[in-house]
Design a protein around this motif. Structure first.
Motif, PDB file in Angstrom:
ATOM      1  N   LEU A  94       0.810  -1.211   0.000  1.00  0.00           N
ATOM      2  CA  LEU A  94       0.000   0.000   0.000  1.00  0.00           C
ATOM      3  C   LEU A  94       0.848   1.268   0.000  1.00  0.00           C
ATOM      4  O   LEU A  94       0.531   2.241  -0.672  1.00  0.00           O
ATOM      5  CB  LEU A  94      -0.924   0.014   1.231  1.00  0.00           C
ATOM      6  N   ALA A  95       1.916   1.256   0.804  1.00  0.00           N
ATOM      7  CA  ALA A  95       2.765   2.455   0.931  1.00  0.00           C
ATOM      8  C   ALA A  95       4.169   2.018   1.328  1.00  0.00           C
ATOM      9  O   ALA A  95       4.415   0.871   1.728  1.00  0.00           O
ATOM     10  CB  ALA A  95       2.185   3.411   1.966  1.00  0.00           C
ATOM     11  N   LYS A  96       5.082   2.972   1.224  1.00  0.00           N
ATOM     12  CA  LYS A  96       6.468   2.689   1.562  1.00  0.00           C
ATOM     13  C   LYS A  96       7.042   3.862   2.340  1.00  0.00           C
ATOM     14  O   LYS A  96       6.958   5.005   1.916  1.00  0.00           O
ATOM     15  CB  LYS A  96       7.265   2.428   0.283  1.00  0.00           C
ATOM     16  N   ILE A  97       7.630   3.553   3.488  1.00  0.00           N
ATOM     17  CA  ILE A  97       8.295   4.554   4.311  1.00  0.00           C
ATOM     18  C   ILE A  97       9.777   4.592   3.920  1.00  0.00           C
ATOM     19  O   ILE A  97      10.371   3.554   3.592  1.00  0.00           O
ATOM     20  CB  ILE A  97       8.149   4.220   5.810  1.00  0.00           C
ATOM     21  N   ASP A  98      10.374   5.768   3.955  1.00  0.00           N
ATOM     22  CA  ASP A  98      11.801   5.906   3.650  1.00  0.00           C
ATOM     23  C   ASP A  98      12.601   4.902   4.492  1.00  0.00           C
ATOM     24  O   ASP A  98      12.611   4.950   5.729  1.00  0.00           O
ATOM     25  CB  ASP A  98      12.237   7.332   3.966  1.00  0.00           C
ATOM     26  N   SER A  99      13.277   3.970   3.807  1.00  0.00           N
ATOM     27  CA  SER A  99      13.912   2.838   4.493  1.00  0.00           C
ATOM     28  C   SER A  99      15.429   2.924   4.546  1.00  0.00           C
ATOM     29  O   SER A  99      16.082   1.974   5.000  1.00  0.00           O
ATOM     30  CB  SER A  99      13.503   1.528   3.806  1.00  0.00           C
ATOM     31  N   ARG A 100      16.024   4.018   4.120  1.00  0.00           N
ATOM     32  CA  ARG A 100      17.493   4.086   4.073  1.00  0.00           C
ATOM     33  C   ARG A 100      18.115   3.916   5.459  1.00  0.00           C
ATOM     34  O   ARG A 100      19.096   3.184   5.639  1.00  0.00           O
ATOM     35  CB  ARG A 100      17.931   5.429   3.467  1.00  0.00           C
ATOM     36  N   ARG A 101      17.546   4.557   6.448  1.00  0.00           N
ATOM     37  CA  ARG A 101      18.080   4.464   7.797  1.00  0.00           C
ATOM     38  C   ARG A 101      17.993   3.022   8.319  1.00  0.00           C
ATOM     39  O   ARG A 101      18.898   2.543   9.010  1.00  0.00           O
ATOM     40  CB  ARG A 101      17.308   5.406   8.711  1.00  0.00           C
ATOM     41  N   TYR A 102      16.900   2.329   7.948  1.00  0.00           N
ATOM     42  CA  TYR A 102      16.700   0.970   8.450  1.00  0.00           C
ATOM     43  C   TYR A 102      17.605  -0.024   7.721  1.00  0.00           C
ATOM     44  O   TYR A 102      18.036  -1.027   8.310  1.00  0.00           O
ATOM     45  CB  TYR A 102      15.241   0.575   8.326  1.00  0.00           C
ATOM     46  N   LYS A 103      17.941   0.267   6.472  1.00  0.00           N
ATOM     47  CA  LYS A 103      18.901  -0.576   5.759  1.00  0.00           C
ATOM     48  C   LYS A 103      20.288  -0.469   6.386  1.00  0.00           C
ATOM     49  O   LYS A 103      20.994  -1.470   6.568  1.00  0.00           O
ATOM     50  CB  LYS A 103      18.954  -0.185   4.288  1.00  0.00           C
ATOM     51  N   LEU A 104      20.657   0.754   6.714  1.00  0.00           N
ATOM     52  CA  LEU A 104      21.955   0.956   7.351  1.00  0.00           C
ATOM     53  C   LEU A 104      22.002   0.284   8.730  1.00  0.00           C
ATOM     54  O   LEU A 104      23.029  -0.302   9.115  1.00  0.00           O
ATOM     55  CB  LEU A 104      22.252   2.449   7.484  1.00  0.00           C
ATOM     56  N   ALA A 105      20.904   0.404   9.475  1.00  0.00           N
ATOM     57  CA  ALA A 105      20.850  -0.235  10.789  1.00  0.00           C
ATOM     58  C   ALA A 105      20.970  -1.745  10.669  1.00  0.00           C
ATOM     59  O   ALA A 105      21.634  -2.397  11.489  1.00  0.00           O
ATOM     60  CB  ALA A 105      19.551   0.143  11.491  1.00  0.00           C
ATOM     61  N   ASP A 152      17.775  -9.119  14.097  1.00  0.00           N
ATOM     62  CA  ASP A 152      16.398  -9.460  13.723  1.00  0.00           C
ATOM     63  C   ASP A 152      15.476  -8.242  13.861  1.00  0.00           C
ATOM     64  O   ASP A 152      14.581  -8.048  13.032  1.00  0.00           O
ATOM     65  CB  ASP A 152      15.894 -10.607  14.597  1.00  0.00           C
ATOM     66  N   LEU A 153      15.672  -7.443  14.886  1.00  0.00           N
ATOM     67  CA  LEU A 153      14.865  -6.225  15.054  1.00  0.00           C
ATOM     68  C   LEU A 153      15.113  -5.237  13.921  1.00  0.00           C
ATOM     69  O   LEU A 153      14.173  -4.602  13.424  1.00  0.00           O
ATOM     70  CB  LEU A 153      15.165  -5.568  16.399  1.00  0.00           C
ATOM     71  N   ALA A 154      16.346  -5.101  13.511  1.00  0.00           N
ATOM     72  CA  ALA A 154      16.677  -4.200  12.400  1.00  0.00           C
ATOM     73  C   ALA A 154      16.043  -4.692  11.103  1.00  0.00           C
ATOM     74  O   ALA A 154      15.536  -3.901  10.296  1.00  0.00           O
ATOM     75  CB  ALA A 154      18.193  -4.100  12.249  1.00  0.00           C
ATOM     76  N   ALA A 155      16.056  -6.019  10.928  1.00  0.00           N
ATOM     77  CA  ALA A 155      15.417  -6.590   9.741  1.00  0.00           C
ATOM     78  C   ALA A 155      13.910  -6.371   9.779  1.00  0.00           C
ATOM     79  O   ALA A 155      13.273  -6.111   8.744  1.00  0.00           O
ATOM     80  CB  ALA A 155      15.756  -8.076   9.635  1.00  0.00           C
ATOM     81  N   LEU A 156      13.325  -6.484  10.989  1.00  0.00           N
ATOM     82  CA  LEU A 156      11.882  -6.273  11.132  1.00  0.00           C
ATOM     83  C   LEU A 156      11.507  -4.824  10.843  1.00  0.00           C
ATOM     84  O   LEU A 156      10.486  -4.555  10.192  1.00  0.00           O
ATOM     85  CB  LEU A 156      11.443  -6.671  12.537  1.00  0.00           C
ATOM     86  N   ASP A 157      12.328  -3.877  11.325  1.00  0.00           N
ATOM     87  CA  ASP A 157      12.064  -2.463  11.030  1.00  0.00           C
ATOM     88  C   ASP A 157      12.115  -2.199   9.527  1.00  0.00           C
ATOM     89  O   ASP A 157      11.295  -1.442   8.990  1.00  0.00           O
ATOM     90  CB  ASP A 157      13.094  -1.585  11.752  1.00  0.00           C
TER      91      ASP A 157
END
Length: 370
Positions: A94-105, A152-157
């Protein structure tokens, strides 16, 4: 003198007799006219048909399945793929949140996990040679488990930055736009499933014994005139609300053609019981007097009062029982002024049934003339 007195008496008696005869003649004529006056009425034949005991109420339609779509992560709404009214399938993006920070994490967590895993393997080899203590190895094992959970938490985010539909249905509300900043657990969209709707009733406790599961109900809507929709009782609350004295009843209805919408106001009739082949009359035809109900039955142009017992009432029709049958003609208009054995004129009777033939009319005309 005596002759004159006798003549006067005789004359007086004659006059009295004449007056008395005229008076009796006038009374008979008036009585005859009164008997010949017929009250105009309209009749109908008693119908034999099914009739039901129903409970009437109102409710607002609800979607049985609806979902508030929220964002579990914080960030800019980078992409929004739907508009209000769109149909979406479960799992659709449905939508996408900016994920750059979560990829780095996630990359950082993977690196830390790999580093700890490497050090753990080295210590295990040293432990086998008894060069390090067992406690040092155990401590590093705990660090490895903690780093793995962080990974795992970073992957979940990162996964939660992709907003997907939790159910299939229509987008009812859209609370954000592309470029908006979304807080964690902020509501973004509202999805409703229009195929499976329900109506919630709050029924008085006096009707508790009458409500049963799978009872049928009919719903009508001002927005859809001349149409009715079928429903059934899906659930009955096991408790009574002590404040309102009501219990909750949920009706389920299918909406395969998508004509109905959540939020529509419904007029509801729940069918408690049905009597087949009942004798029914218009409710207005029943006269209520001294705690008893009556109808006027027409036979040979006379209206007779018949006591009846009323049963189920459905809209303008009432079930009755008594000394009547399905062939009985009853008065439905003009009965308020009737008395027992009153002469009536049936206005809606076919002319062939009320107009006498020429041969029958001639003796009546002669009789009246005489």
């Amino acid at each position: 003198m005596q002759t004159t007195t006798k003549a006067s008496i005789i004359t007086a008696l004659l006059i009295t007799g004449l007056l008395s005869g005229c008076s009796e003649s006038n009374a008979k004529d008036e009585e005859k006219k009164e008997k010949e006056f017929a009250i105009p009425v309209v009749t109908a034949q008693i119908k034999q048909q099914p009739i039901s005991s129903t409970y009437h109420s109102t409710a607002t339609l609800e979607s049985r399945d609806d979902a508030q779509v929220i964002s579990r992560v914080t960030g800019i709404v980078e992409q929004l793929n739907v508009e209000e009214g769109d149909y979406v399938e479960k799992g659709q993006l449905l939508a996408k949140i900016d994920s750059r920070r979560y990829k780095l994490a996630l990359d950082k967590a993977n690196a830390e996990l790999a580093s700890i895993n490497q050090e753990l393997n080295r210590l295990k080899k040293l432990e086998s040679k008894k060069l390090v203590s067992h406690d040092q190895v155990d401590k590093l094992k705990f660090s490895f488990q903690s780093a793995k959970a962080a990974r795992d938490l970073a992957a979940l985010d990162l996964e939660d930055s992709l907003i997907k539909a939790p159910i299939s249905g229509f987008i009812a509300n859209k609370m954000v736009k592309e470029g908006h900043f979304s807080q964690s657990y902020q509501q973004l969209l509202h999805i409703v499933n229009q195929q499976d709707l329900q109506a919630v009733l709050y029924v008085p406790e006096a009707q508790l014994a009458n409500v049963k599961l799978k009872q049928q109900a009919t719903l009508s809507f001002s927005a859809l005139p001349n149409q009715t929709f079928n429903a059934h009782v899906r659930s009955i609350a096991p408790v009574i609300d002590n404040k309102s004295g009501t219990f909750k009843v949920i009706l389920a209805l299918a909406n395969n053609q998508s004509l109905l919408k959540p939020g529509m106001f419904a007029q509801i009739s729940v069918i408690f019981d049905t009597h087949q082949d009942s004798l029914t009359v218009p409710s207005d035809a029943i006269i209520h007097r001294d705690g008893q109900q009556y109808v006027f039955v027409v036979s040979n142009n006379k209206a007779s009062e018949v006591a009846v017992t009323t049963g189920y009432v459905e809209e303008e029709i009432t079930e009755i029982t008594g000394d009547i049958d399905s062939q009985t003609q009853i008065v439905i208009k003009g009965h308020r002024n009737l008395k027992n054995d009153t002469l009536v004129e049936v206005l809606n009777q076919p002319k062939a049934d009320v107009e006498p033939s020429t041969e029958e009319a001639q003796p009546q005309a002669v009789a009246k003339a005489s």
